[in-house]
Every structure is written in C-alpha cells, then in structure tokens.
Scaffold this motif. Sequence first.
Motif, PDB file in Angstrom:
ATOM      1  N   GLU A   1       0.835  -1.207   0.000  1.00  0.00           N
ATOM      2  CA  GLU A   1       0.000   0.000   0.000  1.00  0.00           C
ATOM      3  C   GLU A   1       0.865   1.249   0.000  1.00  0.00           C
ATOM      4  OE1 GLU A   1      -3.883   0.663   2.501  1.00  0.00           O
ATOM      5  OE2 GLU A   1      -2.241   1.727   3.441  1.00  0.00           O
ATOM      6  N   THR A   2       1.990   1.191   0.733  1.00  0.00           N
ATOM      7  CA  THR A   2       2.882   2.350   0.821  1.00  0.00           C
ATOM      8  C   THR A   2       3.614   2.594  -0.486  1.00  0.00           C
ATOM      9  OG1 THR A   2       3.204   1.814   3.143  1.00  0.00           O
ATOM     10  CG2 THR A   2       4.773   3.340   2.168  1.00  0.00           C
ATOM     11  N   VAL A   3       4.069   1.506  -1.122  1.00  0.00           N
ATOM     12  CA  VAL A   3       4.904   1.671  -2.316  1.00  0.00           C
ATOM     13  C   VAL A   3       4.076   1.950  -3.572  1.00  0.00           C
ATOM     14  CG1 VAL A   3       5.007  -0.722  -3.152  1.00  0.00           C
ATOM     15  CG2 VAL A   3       7.031   0.731  -3.309  1.00  0.00           C
ATOM     16  N   CYS A   4       2.806   1.618  -3.547  1.00  0.00           N
ATOM     17  CA  CYS A   4       1.970   1.744  -4.751  1.00  0.00           C
ATOM     18  C   CYS A   4       1.936   3.197  -5.244  1.00  0.00           C
ATOM     19  CB  CYS A   4       0.549   1.272  -4.444  1.00  0.00           C
ATOM     20  SG  CYS A   4      -0.566   1.504  -5.846  1.00  0.00           S
ATOM     21  N   PRO A   5       2.438   3.455  -6.452  1.00  0.00           N
ATOM     22  CA  PRO A   5       2.472   4.843  -6.930  1.00  0.00           C
ATOM     23  C   PRO A   5       1.090   5.374  -7.283  1.00  0.00           C
ATOM     24  CG  PRO A   5       3.225   3.361  -8.659  1.00  0.00           C
ATOM     25  CD  PRO A   5       2.998   2.523  -7.434  1.00  0.00           C
ATOM     26  N   ALA A   6       0.153   4.470  -7.552  1.00  0.00           N
ATOM     27  CA  ALA A   6      -1.192   4.917  -7.932  1.00  0.00           C
ATOM     28  C   ALA A   6      -2.122   5.034  -6.728  1.00  0.00           C
ATOM     29  CB  ALA A   6      -1.782   3.946  -8.956  1.00  0.00           C
TER      30      ALA A   6
ATOM     31  N   ARG B   1       0.831 -11.674  -6.044  1.00  0.00           N
ATOM     32  CA  ARG B   1       1.496 -11.986  -7.313  1.00  0.00           C
ATOM     33  C   ARG B   1       0.645 -11.476  -8.463  1.00  0.00           C
ATOM     34  NH1 ARG B   1       3.780 -18.190  -6.886  1.00  0.00           N
ATOM     35  NH2 ARG B   1       4.959 -17.934  -4.949  1.00  0.00           N
ATOM     36  N   MET B   2       1.273 -11.352  -9.623  1.00  0.00           N
ATOM     37  CA  MET B   2       0.539 -10.903 -10.819  1.00  0.00           C
ATOM     38  C   MET B   2       0.737 -11.942 -11.916  1.00  0.00           C
ATOM     39  SD  MET B   2       1.489  -6.854 -10.651  1.00  0.00           S
ATOM     40  CE  MET B   2       0.290  -6.288 -11.849  1.00  0.00           C
ATOM     41  N   ASP B   3       0.297 -13.170 -11.645  1.00  0.00           N
ATOM     42  CA  ASP B   3       0.522 -14.280 -12.587  1.00  0.00           C
ATOM     43  C   ASP B   3      -0.771 -15.036 -12.908  1.00  0.00           C
ATOM     44  OD1 ASP B   3       0.081 -15.425 -10.153  1.00  0.00           O
ATOM     45  OD2 ASP B   3       1.846 -16.712 -10.147  1.00  0.00           O
ATOM     46  N   THR B   4      -1.907 -14.337 -12.862  1.00  0.00           N
ATOM     47  CA  THR B   4      -3.179 -15.025 -13.134  1.00  0.00           C
ATOM     48  C   THR B   4      -3.406 -15.235 -14.629  1.00  0.00           C
ATOM     49  OG1 THR B   4      -4.302 -12.904 -13.155  1.00  0.00           O
ATOM     50  CG2 THR B   4      -4.296 -14.091 -11.072  1.00  0.00           C
ATOM     51  N   GLY B   5      -2.652 -14.536 -15.465  1.00  0.00           N
ATOM     52  CA  GLY B   5      -2.855 -14.654 -16.905  1.00  0.00           C
ATOM     53  C   GLY B   5      -4.114 -13.943 -17.377  1.00  0.00           C
ATOM     54  N   ILE B   6      -4.773 -13.226 -16.472  1.00  0.00           N
ATOM     55  CA  ILE B   6      -6.021 -12.533 -16.841  1.00  0.00           C
ATOM     56  C   ILE B   6      -5.683 -11.125 -17.308  1.00  0.00           C
ATOM     57  CG2 ILE B   6      -8.264 -11.729 -16.007  1.00  0.00           C
ATOM     58  CD1 ILE B   6      -8.095 -13.943 -13.870  1.00  0.00           C
ATOM     59  N   LEU B   7      -6.037 -10.838 -18.526  1.00  0.00           N
ATOM     60  CA  LEU B   7      -5.781  -9.514 -19.090  1.00  0.00           C
ATOM     61  C   LEU B   7      -7.065  -8.768 -19.422  1.00  0.00           C
ATOM     62  CD1 LEU B   7      -2.880 -10.436 -21.508  1.00  0.00           C
ATOM     63  CD2 LEU B   7      -2.721  -8.930 -19.557  1.00  0.00           C
ATOM     64  N   GLU B   8      -8.156  -9.533 -19.583  1.00  0.00           N
ATOM     65  CA  GLU B   8      -9.406  -8.883 -19.966  1.00  0.00           C
ATOM     66  C   GLU B   8     -10.266  -8.671 -18.728  1.00  0.00           C
ATOM     67  OE1 GLU B   8      -8.689 -11.999 -21.044  1.00  0.00           O
ATOM     68  OE2 GLU B   8      -8.340 -11.910 -23.197  1.00  0.00           O
ATOM     69  N   PHE B   9     -10.539  -7.451 -18.403  1.00  0.00           N
ATOM     70  CA  PHE B   9     -11.482  -7.145 -17.335  1.00  0.00           C
ATOM     71  C   PHE B   9     -12.116  -5.803 -17.674  1.00  0.00           C
ATOM     72  CE2 PHE B   9      -8.010  -4.585 -15.891  1.00  0.00           C
ATOM     73  CZ  PHE B   9      -6.906  -5.414 -15.990  1.00  0.00           C
ATOM     74  N   SER B  10     -13.379  -5.730 -17.432  1.00  0.00           N
ATOM     75  CA  SER B  10     -14.113  -4.500 -17.738  1.00  0.00           C
ATOM     76  C   SER B  10     -15.297  -4.410 -16.791  1.00  0.00           C
ATOM     77  CB  SER B  10     -14.589  -4.497 -19.193  1.00  0.00           C
ATOM     78  OG  SER B  10     -15.373  -5.647 -19.436  1.00  0.00           O
ATOM     79  N   ALA B  11     -15.858  -3.242 -16.688  1.00  0.00           N
ATOM     80  CA  ALA B  11     -17.006  -3.036 -15.812  1.00  0.00           C
ATOM     81  C   ALA B  11     -17.812  -1.871 -16.357  1.00  0.00           C
ATOM     82  CB  ALA B  11     -16.541  -2.745 -14.383  1.00  0.00           C
ATOM     83  N   TYR B  12     -19.061  -1.811 -15.967  1.00  0.00           N
ATOM     84  CA  TYR B  12     -19.925  -0.721 -16.409  1.00  0.00           C
ATOM     85  C   TYR B  12     -19.723   0.547 -15.580  1.00  0.00           C
ATOM     86  CZ  TYR B  12     -22.376  -3.908 -19.475  1.00  0.00           C
ATOM     87  OH  TYR B  12     -22.664  -4.785 -20.473  1.00  0.00           O
ATOM     88  N   GLY B  13     -19.120   0.402 -14.414  1.00  0.00           N
ATOM     89  CA  GLY B  13     -18.898   1.570 -13.563  1.00  0.00           C
ATOM     90  C   GLY B  13     -17.592   1.445 -12.824  1.00  0.00           C
ATOM     91  N   ARG B  14     -17.188   2.529 -12.160  1.00  0.00           N
ATOM     92  CA  ARG B  14     -15.914   2.528 -11.440  1.00  0.00           C
ATOM     93  C   ARG B  14     -15.918   1.528 -10.299  1.00  0.00           C
ATOM     94  NH1 ARG B  14     -14.534   8.967 -11.060  1.00  0.00           N
ATOM     95  NH2 ARG B  14     -14.209   9.278 -13.279  1.00  0.00           N
ATOM     96  N   ASN B  15     -17.054   1.376  -9.636  1.00  0.00           N
ATOM     97  CA  ASN B  15     -17.112   0.448  -8.507  1.00  0.00           C
ATOM     98  C   ASN B  15     -16.858  -0.989  -8.946  1.00  0.00           C
ATOM     99  OD1 ASN B  15     -17.611   2.526  -6.805  1.00  0.00           O
ATOM    100  ND2 ASN B  15     -19.833   2.253  -6.765  1.00  0.00           N
TER     101      ASN B  15
ATOM    102  N   GLY C   1      -9.183   0.522 -11.579  1.00  0.00           N
ATOM    103  CA  GLY C   1      -9.356   1.746 -12.355  1.00  0.00           C
ATOM    104  C   GLY C   1      -8.182   2.697 -12.196  1.00  0.00           C
ATOM    105  N   LYS C   2      -7.425   2.528 -11.132  1.00  0.00           N
ATOM    106  CA  LYS C   2      -6.262   3.390 -10.896  1.00  0.00           C
ATOM    107  C   LYS C   2      -4.937   2.669 -11.122  1.00  0.00           C
ATOM    108  CE  LYS C   2      -8.397   6.146  -7.218  1.00  0.00           C
ATOM    109  NZ  LYS C   2      -8.316   6.374  -5.764  1.00  0.00           N
ATOM    110  N   CYS C   3      -4.943   1.348 -10.984  1.00  0.00           N
ATOM    111  CA  CYS C   3      -3.699   0.558 -11.063  1.00  0.00           C
ATOM    112  C   CYS C   3      -3.001   0.755 -12.406  1.00  0.00           C
ATOM    113  CB  CYS C   3      -4.023  -0.920 -10.856  1.00  0.00           C
ATOM    114  SG  CYS C   3      -2.603  -2.002 -11.060  1.00  0.00           S
ATOM    115  N   VAL C   4      -1.684   0.923 -12.356  1.00  0.00           N
ATOM    116  CA  VAL C   4      -0.900   1.097 -13.583  1.00  0.00           C
ATOM    117  C   VAL C   4      -0.079  -0.160 -13.898  1.00  0.00           C
ATOM    118  CG1 VAL C   4      -0.805   3.594 -13.451  1.00  0.00           C
ATOM    119  CG2 VAL C   4       0.936   2.256 -12.286  1.00  0.00           C
ATOM    120  N   PHE C   5      -0.312  -1.243 -13.166  1.00  0.00           N
ATOM    121  CA  PHE C   5       0.346  -2.527 -13.413  1.00  0.00           C
ATOM    122  C   PHE C   5       1.870  -2.433 -13.407  1.00  0.00           C
ATOM    123  CE2 PHE C   5      -2.811  -5.781 -14.151  1.00  0.00           C
ATOM    124  CZ  PHE C   5      -3.962  -5.009 -14.052  1.00  0.00           C
ATOM    125  N   CYS C   6       2.378  -1.628 -12.472  1.00  0.00           N
ATOM    126  CA  CYS C   6       3.828  -1.465 -12.396  1.00  0.00           C
ATOM    127  C   CYS C   6       4.496  -2.661 -11.714  1.00  0.00           C
ATOM    128  CB  CYS C   6       4.157  -0.195 -11.627  1.00  0.00           C
ATOM    129  SG  CYS C   6       3.559  -0.221  -9.922  1.00  0.00           S
ATOM    130  N   GLY C   7       3.751  -3.388 -10.876  1.00  0.00           N
ATOM    131  CA  GLY C   7       4.320  -4.555 -10.201  1.00  0.00           C
ATOM    132  C   GLY C   7       5.101  -4.220  -8.945  1.00  0.00           C
TER     133      GLY C   7
END
Length: 194
Positions: A92-97, A142-156, A124-130
């Motif tokens: 949480e501390t290191v996250c630039p976004a 970890r960021m190894d789920t292989g999931i690249l497609e995600f979308s939503a109708y709203g910010r929540n 919606g804010k994440c920049v995937f910097c790792g």
Amino acid sequence: MNVHDKYKPLTFWERTYLPRVWDGLVLTMRHFFCNLWHFLLASLGIPRAWKGAVTYQYPEVRRPLWPRLRTLHRLTKRDDGTPRCVACMMCETVCPAKCIYIVAGERPEKQIEKYPVQFDIDLGKCVFCGYCVEACPEDAIRMDTGILEFSAYGRNGMLLTKEMLLSFEPKKGHYVARPDLETAPTAAPKLAEA
Ligand code: SF4
Ligand code: SF4
C-alpha cells in the motif's frame, strides 16, 4: 525563452502534415501487400524465406504470454487456506497509484500478528507497475493469473476485493514455456575476499 523557440519553424509542407500522412500510408500499404504476397505464396505451397504476419483469431485463439508479463493480481494462501498477507502495508505504501486499500486485523497467534480484514485493489487506478509484488516480504501478492481482460460498467466494478484476489489461481498454461526460468537458480559466484 519559450520552450518552442529552440525548434526551427515548421515549413509550409510540415504544417500541412501531408508528407507524414503519406509516409504512414506507404508504410501501411507496404506491410499489407508484403503479407498478401507471403500468404498467396504459402497457399500455393511455394517455399519462401519469410513468414507473413501472424494474426491470432482472438478471442478463440489466445496469444501466449511472456512469463514476466504482469497480469491481474492475486493473493496467495497458506496451507490452511488463510492469506499469506500479514497486512504490513508495504504494498500500500509503495503503490504509486495509491490504489491498494488495506484494513489490518489482529491474529491471536504470536508468530503472525496481523491479517488483512479488507484488501482492495482499485483496477481503475492501477498502472500494473508490479511494485506491490516486488515490495511484499511474504510473497503474498502476485501478478501471474494470466487474466488480461477485465471490464465493468462503472468505477465500482473495477474494485478487486480480498475474496476475489484469494480466489484467483496462477495460469501457467497461458504463458510461453521457459524451462530455463523453471529450473532452480545456480549459486551466485563468491566474491573474492579482500
Ligand atoms: S501494480 Fe503498481 S499500481 Fe497496481 S496495485 Fe501494484 S503497486 Fe499499485
Ligand atoms: S500483500 Fe505483502 S506487502 Fe502487501 S500488506 Fe500483505 S504482506 Fe504486506
């Protein structure tokens, strides 16, 4: 001095942008006809030195992912199914976004003092910097789920909750096989004593 003063003034043709538009069209058409030629030769069974451009029939056919590619986050679990996360707040501390929200709770054990009562990531804010993965001392995220497609109708809808993060599994099958990365690392050479 204006920052634009160090550039020489644009010529008449540069201001019209037509030469650059023409260059772009020529490049696109060159790729188009080169690929068309390669596929025609291939369909006639004529051997050729180059392959044409490859088009993946997405979404039926997925392009293999590079092993180091950062995909959707997940929280790892201990053998008893509890999250490995100890709510140290490093990620949480290191996250630039500033898109990680953790609420810590106390655990009765002395060895593990805290656990995340709430652990949300706002995609919606994440920049995937790792950086969150790099900073974690527990290998809990970890960021190894292989999931690249995600979308939503709203910010929540872009909010990943702790339960969702814990439910994701690593998707090794999506990645390019790299046996050289799977093997154990060799011991680092010892530094010569001074
Ligand atoms: S990948 Fe980067 S921006 Fe996204 S949650 Fe992790 S540290 Fe924050
Ligand atoms: S995921 Fe890792 S860095 Fe983030 S709070 Fe949990 S233990 Fe700390």
